[in-house]
Design an enzyme around this catalytic site. Structure first.
Site, PDB file in Angstrom:
ATOM      1  N   LYS A 153       0.808  -1.324   0.052  1.00  0.00           N
ATOM      2  CA  LYS A 153      -0.115   0.064   0.104  1.00  0.00           C
ATOM      3  C   LYS A 153       0.802   1.420   0.128  1.00  0.00           C
ATOM      4  O   LYS A 153       0.274   2.308  -0.393  1.00  0.00           O
ATOM      5  CB  LYS A 153      -1.049   0.078   1.135  1.00  0.00           C
ATOM      6  N   LYS A 188      -9.505 -12.772  -7.063  1.00  0.00           N
ATOM      7  CA  LYS A 188     -10.552 -12.727  -5.894  1.00  0.00           C
ATOM      8  C   LYS A 188     -11.264 -11.780  -6.115  1.00  0.00           C
ATOM      9  O   LYS A 188     -10.931 -10.498  -6.443  1.00  0.00           O
ATOM     10  CB  LYS A 188      -9.744 -12.523  -4.527  1.00  0.00           C
ATOM     11  N   LYS A 199     -13.257  -5.207  -4.321  1.00  0.00           N
ATOM     12  CA  LYS A 199     -13.775  -3.778  -4.646  1.00  0.00           C
ATOM     13  C   LYS A 199     -12.637  -3.106  -5.441  1.00  0.00           C
ATOM     14  O   LYS A 199     -12.968  -2.336  -6.306  1.00  0.00           O
ATOM     15  CB  LYS A 199     -14.524  -3.012  -3.546  1.00  0.00           C
TER      16      LYS A 199
END
Ligand code: TRP
Length: 342
Positions: free
Chosen positions: A114, A193, A196
């Site tokens: 991230k 997978k 969102k």
């Protein structure tokens, strides 16, 4: 009565609830209340570690609560609440910071992913797993049902518990991961997978038209180019999705017809879309009802936060006592350091 083991789980309010959430988590959460004392938390304080807009955040918190309740999570039988409504999460996270090596946080895979490429990394992103440890340990939870991607964070939570216990005395059990049971659902791309952040999702509250407009874009067996080509259901994600909503007999029929090229991918998707819409109809209806009664949702969260707070207070009073912080502890300790006068 309260001999039941405790479960804690958290979910970020970062996007529309989708089929992967529903099959992988919500359905299971709804059932776990039968066997465990469950705390389910909408972790808004985690969500704000990435870029966000205030109105969007609030709407997502509301919608996620609606989706959880609509999926069958009964707020009367568990503690459903929002992380920021219980101040002790932040408080305990701060206290845990002092037993957490920065190096451990910098080594977290998710942190590395991230923070990669960001011009400036906020400290919240680094300390994210400390807050997660606080979430879990605040309720002294025994089990945490999460996916594989959270394994490392759970390991860190156990490290925090161990380090804190070693320094201040045994208070926290080391929480165990509850894996399995939840289904792993691939997204419309048939590769990743359902998530969102990838944008390959089927929202659980989609109406039948929306559902169809999404399902029709799903990737099927790539080797099946023309309708007359025989397909291989084993490598087709549309066929895999049928498993959740189509009965065995109908599925066996689709399987054979796909292999013998007597059903096309479009028809196969049509059946899937219809079955999904039908399966999710009660969820959609409950969600519509709740959305029409937003006060009820707010009430549920207020009651949840109150219950969570009363558990959180118990833990915090021991933690403060052991660490020597907080007003009660100071008041109770005055005698210890007063000058020994004549
Ligand atoms: N990090 C988790 C995720 O992204 C969310 C989370 C926050 C969580 N606190 C938690 C999960 C505590 C389980 C327990 O999925």
């Amino acid at each position: 009565m309260s001999q039941r083991k405790r479960v804690f789980s958290g979910i970020q309010p970062t996007g529309e609830a989708h089929l992967g959430n529903y099959l992988g988590a919500f359905r299971r959460w709804a059932e776990m209340v039968n066997d465990y004392e469950c705390f389910y938390c909408i972790v808004d304080l985690h969500a704000i570690t990435r870029d966000y807009e205030r109105p969007e955040l609030l709407r997502r918190v509301f919608e996620l609560t609606v989706s959880l309740m609509a999926s069958g999570i009964d707020p009367e039988r568990c503690t459903l609440f929002v992380q920021s409504h219980v101040a002790q999460h932040s408080e305990l996270a701060w206290l845990f910071n002092v037993v957490t090596p920065v190096g451990d946080l910098q080594r977290m895979t998710q942190y590395k992913e991230k923070s990669a490429g960001l011009e400036s990394v906020n400290a919240g992103l680094l300390n994210y797993p400390v807050l997660q440890a606080a979430d879990i340990l605040l309720y002294r939870a025994d089990y945490v049902p999460v996916g594989d991607d959270q394994r490392q964070h759970l390991e860190l939570s156990r490290d925090v518990a161990r380090k804190w216990n070693a320094r201040f005395g045994d208070v926290f059990p080391e929480p165990e991961t509850l894996t399995g049971a939840g289904s792993r659902v691939l997204g419309l791309d048939g590769v990743a997978k359902m998530s969102k952040s990838i944008g390959n999702t089927l929202p659980i509250v989609a109406d039948p038209e929306q559902m169809w407009s999404l399902v029709r874009t799903a990737v099927t067996d790539p080797a099946r180019v023309r309708k007359n080509d025989p397909g291989n259901p084993n490598v087709c994600n549309v066929f895999a999705l049928h498993e959740f909503v189509t009965d065995d007999e109908a599925r066996a029929d689709i399987e054979i017809r796909c292999q013998t090229a007597t059903i096309g991918c479009v028809d196969c998707k049509r059946i899937l879309s219809d079955n999904l819409s039908e399966h999710l109809a009660p969820v959609r209806e409950r969600a519509a009802e709740l959305t029409a009664n937003p006060e009820r949702v707010v009430e549920v969260l207020a009651a949840g936060a109150e219950r969570a707070r009363s558990e959180a207070e118990k833990t915090m009073s021991i933690v403060c006592e052991r660490m020597g912080v907080g007003p009660d502890v100071l008041a109770a300790s005055l005698r210890e350091f007063a000058p020994k006068g004549p």
